[in-house]
Scaffold this motif. Structure first.
Motif, PDB file in Angstrom:
ATOM      1  N   GLN A   2      -2.453  -1.361  60.336  1.00  0.00           N
ATOM      2  CA  GLN A   2      -1.993  -0.008  60.614  1.00  0.00           C
ATOM      3  C   GLN A   2      -0.915   0.372  59.605  1.00  0.00           C
ATOM      4  O   GLN A   2      -0.268  -0.487  59.035  1.00  0.00           O
ATOM      5  CB  GLN A   2      -1.364   0.066  62.010  1.00  0.00           C
ATOM      6  CG  GLN A   2      -2.282  -0.263  63.137  1.00  0.00           C
ATOM      7  CD  GLN A   2      -1.528  -0.164  64.456  1.00  0.00           C
ATOM      8  OE1 GLN A   2      -0.973   0.849  64.768  1.00  0.00           O
ATOM      9  NE2 GLN A   2      -1.518  -1.247  65.198  1.00  0.00           N
ATOM     10  N   LEU A   3      -0.716   1.643  59.444  1.00  0.00           N
ATOM     11  CA  LEU A   3       0.374   2.159  58.632  1.00  0.00           C
ATOM     12  C   LEU A   3       1.220   3.035  59.532  1.00  0.00           C
ATOM     13  O   LEU A   3       0.699   3.892  60.239  1.00  0.00           O
ATOM     14  CB  LEU A   3      -0.160   2.975  57.456  1.00  0.00           C
ATOM     15  CG  LEU A   3       0.888   3.630  56.574  1.00  0.00           C
ATOM     16  CD1 LEU A   3       1.729   2.568  55.878  1.00  0.00           C
ATOM     17  CD2 LEU A   3       0.229   4.526  55.551  1.00  0.00           C
ATOM     18  N   ALA A   4       2.523   2.778  59.542  1.00  0.00           N
ATOM     19  CA  ALA A   4       3.422   3.549  60.394  1.00  0.00           C
ATOM     20  C   ALA A   4       4.703   3.828  59.611  1.00  0.00           C
ATOM     21  O   ALA A   4       5.049   3.095  58.697  1.00  0.00           O
ATOM     22  CB  ALA A   4       3.738   2.782  61.665  1.00  0.00           C
ATOM     23  N   THR A   5       5.391   4.868  59.999  1.00  0.00           N
ATOM     24  CA  THR A   5       6.661   5.223  59.381  1.00  0.00           C
ATOM     25  C   THR A   5       7.747   5.192  60.437  1.00  0.00           C
ATOM     26  O   THR A   5       7.537   5.653  61.555  1.00  0.00           O
ATOM     27  CB  THR A   5       6.580   6.639  58.764  1.00  0.00           C
ATOM     28  OG1 THR A   5       5.528   6.657  57.813  1.00  0.00           O
ATOM     29  CG2 THR A   5       7.873   7.005  58.078  1.00  0.00           C
ATOM     30  N   GLY A   6       8.877   4.639  60.073  1.00  0.00           N
ATOM     31  CA  GLY A   6       9.992   4.571  61.011  1.00  0.00           C
ATOM     32  C   GLY A   6      11.307   4.780  60.289  1.00  0.00           C
ATOM     33  O   GLY A   6      11.334   5.033  59.090  1.00  0.00           O
ATOM     34  N   ILE A   7      12.395   4.656  61.044  1.00  0.00           N
ATOM     35  CA  ILE A   7      13.736   4.757  60.470  1.00  0.00           C
ATOM     36  C   ILE A   7      14.553   3.571  60.968  1.00  0.00           C
ATOM     37  O   ILE A   7      14.211   2.945  61.969  1.00  0.00           O
ATOM     38  CB  ILE A   7      14.433   6.087  60.850  1.00  0.00           C
ATOM     39  CG1 ILE A   7      14.572   6.209  62.366  1.00  0.00           C
ATOM     40  CG2 ILE A   7      13.683   7.276  60.288  1.00  0.00           C
ATOM     41  CD1 ILE A   7      15.431   7.381  62.791  1.00  0.00           C
ATOM     42  N   VAL A   8      15.618   3.278  60.250  1.00  0.00           N
ATOM     43  CA  VAL A   8      16.504   2.192  60.646  1.00  0.00           C
ATOM     44  C   VAL A   8      17.604   2.762  61.527  1.00  0.00           C
ATOM     45  O   VAL A   8      18.280   3.714  61.158  1.00  0.00           O
ATOM     46  CB  VAL A   8      17.101   1.484  59.414  1.00  0.00           C
ATOM     47  CG1 VAL A   8      18.084   0.406  59.844  1.00  0.00           C
ATOM     48  CG2 VAL A   8      15.996   0.894  58.552  1.00  0.00           C
ATOM     49  N   VAL A   9      17.754   2.170  62.718  1.00  0.00           N
ATOM     50  CA  VAL A   9      18.798   2.557  63.663  1.00  0.00           C
ATOM     51  C   VAL A   9      19.534   1.287  64.065  1.00  0.00           C
ATOM     52  O   VAL A   9      18.925   0.349  64.583  1.00  0.00           O
ATOM     53  CB  VAL A   9      18.193   3.250  64.910  1.00  0.00           C
ATOM     54  CG1 VAL A   9      19.279   3.588  65.911  1.00  0.00           C
ATOM     55  CG2 VAL A   9      17.400   4.485  64.519  1.00  0.00           C
ATOM     56  N   ASN A  10      20.820   1.248  63.801  1.00  0.00           N
ATOM     57  CA  ASN A  10      21.630   0.067  64.105  1.00  0.00           C
ATOM     58  C   ASN A  10      21.013  -1.202  63.533  1.00  0.00           C
ATOM     59  O   ASN A  10      20.949  -2.242  64.180  1.00  0.00           O
ATOM     60  CB  ASN A  10      21.836  -0.082  65.611  1.00  0.00           C
ATOM     61  CG  ASN A  10      22.656   1.040  66.203  1.00  0.00           C
ATOM     62  OD1 ASN A  10      23.608   1.518  65.579  1.00  0.00           O
ATOM     63  ND2 ASN A  10      22.288   1.485  67.376  1.00  0.00           N
ATOM     64  N   GLY A  11      20.509  -1.111  62.301  1.00  0.00           N
ATOM     65  CA  GLY A  11      19.972  -2.285  61.614  1.00  0.00           C
ATOM     66  C   GLY A  11      18.572  -2.694  62.022  1.00  0.00           C
ATOM     67  O   GLY A  11      18.068  -3.703  61.558  1.00  0.00           O
ATOM     68  N   LYS A  12      17.908  -1.929  62.877  1.00  0.00           N
ATOM     69  CA  LYS A  12      16.555  -2.259  63.320  1.00  0.00           C
ATOM     70  C   LYS A  12      15.616  -1.107  62.986  1.00  0.00           C
ATOM     71  O   LYS A  12      15.987   0.053  63.087  1.00  0.00           O
ATOM     72  CB  LYS A  12      16.517  -2.523  64.823  1.00  0.00           C
ATOM     73  CG  LYS A  12      17.329  -3.736  65.223  1.00  0.00           C
ATOM     74  CD  LYS A  12      17.250  -3.993  66.698  1.00  0.00           C
ATOM     75  CE  LYS A  12      18.115  -5.201  67.027  1.00  0.00           C
ATOM     76  NZ  LYS A  12      18.077  -5.537  68.429  1.00  0.00           N
ATOM     77  N   VAL A  13      14.392  -1.450  62.612  1.00  0.00           N
ATOM     78  CA  VAL A  13      13.398  -0.425  62.305  1.00  0.00           C
ATOM     79  C   VAL A  13      12.836   0.106  63.614  1.00  0.00           C
ATOM     80  O   VAL A  13      12.371  -0.650  64.459  1.00  0.00           O
ATOM     81  CB  VAL A  13      12.263  -0.990  61.431  1.00  0.00           C
ATOM     82  CG1 VAL A  13      11.206   0.071  61.173  1.00  0.00           C
ATOM     83  CG2 VAL A  13      12.817  -1.527  60.116  1.00  0.00           C
ATOM     84  N   VAL A  14      12.891   1.426  63.769  1.00  0.00           N
ATOM     85  CA  VAL A  14      12.382   2.085  64.970  1.00  0.00           C
ATOM     86  C   VAL A  14      11.197   2.950  64.558  1.00  0.00           C
ATOM     87  O   VAL A  14      11.316   3.803  63.686  1.00  0.00           O
ATOM     88  CB  VAL A  14      13.471   2.959  65.630  1.00  0.00           C
ATOM     89  CG1 VAL A  14      12.911   3.707  66.820  1.00  0.00           C
ATOM     90  CG2 VAL A  14      14.665   2.102  66.017  1.00  0.00           C
TER      91      VAL A  14
END
Length: 73
Positions: A2-14
Motif C-alpha cells: 500500500q501507499l499512504a501519506t502521513g505526518i509526524v506528531v510527537n516523533g511518530k508517523v500518523v
C-alpha cells in the motif's frame, strides 16, 4: 503493498484512515527539501498515460519481485 501519506506528531508517523496490524513492518520515504517538480500540461498527460499503460501490463507481485531481488544480495 500500500501507499499512504502521513505526518509526524510527537516523533511518530500518523496516517489517517489506515489500519495496520500490530507489528507490521513499514517503509518510510521522506521528501527532500527540493522544490516540487512542475510539469507542463503535456508532460502531465504523458505521465498519466504511461501510468495507465503500466497498470494495464501484467506484472508480478511485490513478494515475487523481492524474492527475485534477493538472488542478487
Amino acid at each position: 503493498m500500500q501507499l499512504a501519506t502521513g505526518i509526524v506528531v510527537n516523533g511518530k508517523v500518523v496516517v489517517e484512515g489506515l489500519d495496520l496490524p500490530e507489528g507490521t513492518t513499514v517503509t518510510i520515504l521522506t521528501r527532500d527539501n527540493e522544490p516540487a517538480v512542475k510539469l507542463s500540461s503535456k508532460e502531465e498527460a504523458e505521465l498519466l498515460q504511461a501510468l495507465d499503460e503500466a497498470d494495464a501490463e501484467e506484472g508480478i507481485s511485490a513478494e515475487e519481485l523481492f524474492a527475485r531481488l534477493q538472488r542478487f544480495c
